[in-house]
Design an enzyme around this catalytic site. Structure first.
Site, PDB file in Angstrom:
ATOM      1  N   CYS A 132      10.384   1.236   3.196  1.00 50.08           N
ATOM      2  CA  CYS A 132      11.170   0.154   3.791  1.00 50.08           C
ATOM      3  C   CYS A 132      12.658   0.468   3.864  1.00 50.08           C
ATOM      4  O   CYS A 132      13.386  -0.150   4.646  1.00 50.08           O
ATOM      5  CB  CYS A 132      10.938  -1.150   3.028  1.00 50.08           C
ATOM      6  SG  CYS A 132      11.171  -1.028   1.253  1.00 50.08           S
TER       7      CYS A 132
ATOM      8  N   GLU B 277      10.435  -2.504  12.851  1.00 49.14           N
ATOM      9  CA  GLU B 277      10.098  -1.525  11.820  1.00 49.14           C
ATOM     10  C   GLU B 277       8.827  -0.781  12.219  1.00 49.14           C
ATOM     11  O   GLU B 277       7.739  -1.340  12.236  1.00 49.14           O
ATOM     12  CB  GLU B 277       9.906  -2.227  10.474  1.00 49.14           C
ATOM     13  CG  GLU B 277       9.686  -1.273   9.325  1.00 49.14           C
ATOM     14  CD  GLU B 277       9.587  -2.007   7.994  1.00 49.14           C
ATOM     15  OE1 GLU B 277      10.098  -1.473   6.988  1.00 49.14           O
ATOM     16  OE2 GLU B 277       8.989  -3.098   7.944  1.00 49.14           O
TER      17      GLU B 277
ATOM     18  N   SER C 153       5.144  -6.775   4.107  1.00 48.39           N
ATOM     19  CA  SER C 153       5.687  -6.959   5.449  1.00 48.39           C
ATOM     20  C   SER C 153       6.343  -8.329   5.599  1.00 48.39           C
ATOM     21  O   SER C 153       6.132  -9.230   4.786  1.00 48.39           O
ATOM     22  CB  SER C 153       4.561  -6.826   6.474  1.00 48.39           C
ATOM     23  OG  SER C 153       3.658  -7.924   6.360  1.00 48.39           O
TER      24      SER C 153
ATOM     25  N   LYS D 281      -2.268  -8.796  -7.504  1.00 48.57           N
ATOM     26  CA  LYS D 281      -3.217  -8.402  -6.463  1.00 48.57           C
ATOM     27  C   LYS D 281      -2.651  -7.189  -5.728  1.00 48.57           C
ATOM     28  O   LYS D 281      -1.684  -7.283  -4.985  1.00 48.57           O
ATOM     29  CB  LYS D 281      -3.457  -9.520  -5.450  1.00 48.57           C
ATOM     30  CG  LYS D 281      -4.631  -9.198  -4.509  1.00 48.57           C
ATOM     31  CD  LYS D 281      -4.554  -9.903  -3.190  1.00 48.57           C
ATOM     32  CE  LYS D 281      -3.718  -9.159  -2.169  1.00 48.57           C
ATOM     33  NZ  LYS D 281      -4.317  -7.859  -1.714  1.00 48.57           N
ATOM     34  N   PRO D 282      -3.248  -6.015  -5.928  1.00 47.50           N
ATOM     35  CA  PRO D 282      -2.795  -4.846  -5.172  1.00 47.50           C
ATOM     36  C   PRO D 282      -3.304  -4.895  -3.746  1.00 47.50           C
ATOM     37  O   PRO D 282      -4.229  -5.650  -3.418  1.00 47.50           O
ATOM     38  CB  PRO D 282      -3.425  -3.675  -5.937  1.00 47.50           C
ATOM     39  CG  PRO D 282      -4.691  -4.252  -6.518  1.00 47.50           C
ATOM     40  CD  PRO D 282      -4.369  -5.696  -6.829  1.00 47.50           C
TER      41      PRO D 282
ATOM     42  N   GLU E 276      10.421  -8.924  -1.293  1.00 48.84           N
ATOM     43  CA  GLU E 276      11.035  -7.657  -0.883  1.00 48.84           C
ATOM     44  C   GLU E 276      10.252  -7.201   0.333  1.00 48.84           C
ATOM     45  O   GLU E 276       9.120  -6.739   0.218  1.00 48.84           O
ATOM     46  CB  GLU E 276      10.974  -6.633  -2.028  1.00 48.84           C
ATOM     47  CG  GLU E 276      11.984  -5.507  -1.858  1.00 48.84           C
ATOM     48  CD  GLU E 276      11.483  -4.351  -1.029  1.00 48.84           C
ATOM     49  OE1 GLU E 276      11.720  -4.385   0.211  1.00 48.84           O
ATOM     50  OE2 GLU E 276      10.872  -3.440  -1.578  1.00 48.84           O
TER      51      GLU E 276
ATOM     52  N   TRP F 185       0.800  -1.219   0.000  1.00 46.48           N
ATOM     53  CA  TRP F 185       0.000   0.000   0.000  1.00 46.48           C
ATOM     54  C   TRP F 185       0.834   1.271   0.000  1.00 46.48           C
ATOM     55  O   TRP F 185       0.305   2.350  -0.240  1.00 46.48           O
ATOM     56  CB  TRP F 185      -0.950   0.020   1.201  1.00 46.48           C
ATOM     57  CG  TRP F 185      -0.333  -0.309   2.531  1.00 46.48           C
ATOM     58  CD1 TRP F 185      -0.464  -1.479   3.214  1.00 46.48           C
ATOM     59  CD2 TRP F 185       0.479   0.547   3.354  1.00 46.48           C
ATOM     60  NE1 TRP F 185       0.226  -1.420   4.406  1.00 46.48           N
ATOM     61  CE2 TRP F 185       0.808  -0.188   4.520  1.00 46.48           C
ATOM     62  CE3 TRP F 185       0.959   1.851   3.232  1.00 46.48           C
ATOM     63  CZ2 TRP F 185       1.596   0.336   5.547  1.00 46.48           C
ATOM     64  CZ3 TRP F 185       1.753   2.383   4.235  1.00 46.48           C
ATOM     65  CH2 TRP F 185       2.059   1.627   5.372  1.00 46.48           C
TER      66      TRP F 185
END
Length: 497
Positions: A301, A399, A246, A193-194, A267, A169
């Site tokens: 990230c 994170e 994630s 798939k977004p 990633e 996102w």
């Protein structure tokens, strides 16, 4: 906790008109079609918390239909020559560039990011397609040769087939481009798939490029990760699953892919250490971290989120960084060009980031600036610098993925390297020093896929992006991405006579 320096602005008019939103359906086999289950998911404006659009709630059956379409289109697409695929990628880049303003406004309203950030995303997406269009026509491989006497060896590169893609996102259009461009260039077809939080620019991309690609080559199924994403990752006819997301999502995708032994490209997250030595140009580092630590509200990230600074200059550096952070303008993307930071993407993420700040305070950290939510509607968090951070505190290990930078100190070089590497992530890092030998040596000792020297968060399509350890594996951008999304075949001819 001082937050009064942060100015928040509000938009007067909507950025996107109702007619400019994309269709609220899946894009499969060259056409938009409704979800098989008839369900919809809300798309929420993070500046206000209000629903601005809906998209189809994808099912396993929807994913199956898209994979079938991609599989049927795969033989024809792989037979296209590199030149033919390259020409199509250039036309896609032209189409995005021609509608750059619309893409940027849609991205801004969907994610809340400032227009400057959204425009940069669109520009980088265009550049990604142009680079891959050129790279596919200039492959690098071992030369044909008689490596065994009397036998001529040829190394061929082949497409994988159907590739499943799950995008995040925080950079919906750009991360889609990072996957779509090399996957198509290498001769694969794909189902994407977004994120259900930010699907608008991906659907608009499908709408505006639908006549440039043969039906079935590119497909979009919207929906949630546990349903649509899981089916895509576990589908037996998908040759590879590629995810940017994630660590938790990466683990779930890898587990789902294991049964069919499909290839996996991950990633994932990062916790980038910024190692500032006593001889560093401190003002330059503070200016750079103003961007690198807070770009896209820290929802990045590779963000410069964890500063390790030599104890002799730590106080001065913290002062310089707070001075930089105090000048931010926070607001809605439609409020004007002066807006530099927007909201966090969702209520859930807002609560996650503010929870980190509350626990950091409880563990003894002090907010030199920021430290909490901003008043008013939406999911806004003040840009924050945490100092007096105890060793091993959660905020230095996990994170946060928000506008938060922590500042720690170190005594000597070995301690700096050890502590920089003492997290589960390995995506990015930076070293700040005027000593050239030190910069080479320390960069080599940092366990990260990208290390900058005297800068941070500078990317280019020509160089690879990807991490080690908990940050995943596989490479985006550069010719290495083409390697990831293809396979090698050795063909050996007996030429003895």
């Amino acid at each position: 906790m001082p937050t009064s320096d942060v100015r928040r602005t509000t938009a007067a008019e909507p950025l996107v008109s109702p007619a400019e939103f994309p269709p609220d359906r899946h894009f499969v086999d060259g056409a938009f079609r409704p979800a098989s289950g008839g369900g919809f998911l809300d798309v929420v404006d993070p500046c206000s918390g209000k629903t601005i659009a809906q998209t189809a709630e994808g099912t396993a059956e929807d994913v199956d239909a898209a994979v079938q379409a991609a599989g049927a289109a795969a033989p024809g697409w792989r037979r296209r020559t590199p030149k033919q695929r390259s020409e199509i990628l250039h036309r896609i880049a032209d189409r995005i560039a021609a509608r750059a303003d619309l893409f940027a406004r849609l991205e801004a309203v969907d994610t809340g990011k400032p227009m400057a950030v959204a425009r940069d995303d669109v520009e980088q997406a265009v550049d990604t397609f142009r680079f891959m269009a050129g790279a596919v026509r200039a492959p690098v491989s071992a030369a044909a040769e008689q490596y065994a006497e009397g036998h001529l060896s040829l190394i061929q590169r082949e497409p994988l087939g159907v590739v499943g893609v799950v995008t995040p996102w925080n950079y919906p259009l750009l991360m889609a481009a990072w996957k779509i461009a090399p996957i198509l260039a290498a001769g694969n077809t794909l189902v994407l798939k977004p994120s259900e939080l930010t699907p608008l620019t991906t659907l608009k991309f499908a709408e505006l490029t639908d006549h440039l690609l043969p039906p079935g080559v590119f497909n979009v199924v919207t929906g949630t990760g546990p349903v649509a994403g899981a089916r895509l990752a576990g589908h037996p006819d998908v040759a590879m699953i590629a995810l940017t997301g994630s660590v938790g999502s990466g683990r779930a995708v890898a587990r789902a892919a294991a049964d069919s032994l499909k290839r996996v490209h991950l990633e994932l997250g990062g916790k980038a250490p910024v190692v500032v030595f006593a001889d560093a140009d401190l003002p330059a580092a503070a200016v750079a971290l103003r961007t690198a630590g807070y770009w896209n509200s820290g929802q990045e990230c590779g963000a410069a989120c964890r500063v390790l600074v030599h104890e002799s200059v730590a106080g001065r550096f913290a002062e310089l960084l707070v001075e930089q952070v105090g000048s931010f303008v926070v607001g809605e993307p439609g409020a004007g060009e002066e807006v530099e930071l927007g909201p966090l993407v969702s209520q859930a993420h807002f609560e996650r980031v503010t929870g980190f700040l509350e626990r950091a305070r409880a563990q003894g950290a002090r907010a030199a600036i920021g430290g909490g939510a901003l008043d008013g509607p939406g999911y806004f968090v003040a840009p924050t610098v945490l100092v007096d951070v105890p060793d091993g505190a959660e905020c230095t290990r996990e994170e946060i993925f928000g506008p938060v930078v922590t500042v720690e100190t170190f005594r000597d070089e070995q301690e700096a390297v050890d502590r920089a590497n003492a997290v589960s992530y390995g995506l990015a890092a930076s070293v700040w020093t005027e000593d050239a030998r030190r910069s080479h040596d320390v960069a080599a000792r940092l366990d990260a896929g990208t290390v900058w020297v005297n800068d941070h968060l500078v990317l280019a399509s020509e160089v690879p992006w990807g991490g080690f350890n908990g940050s995943g594996y596989g490479r985006d951008l550069s010719v290495y991405a083409l390697d990831d999304f293809s396979r090698t075949k050795h063909v050996m001819h007996n030429v003895t006579r």
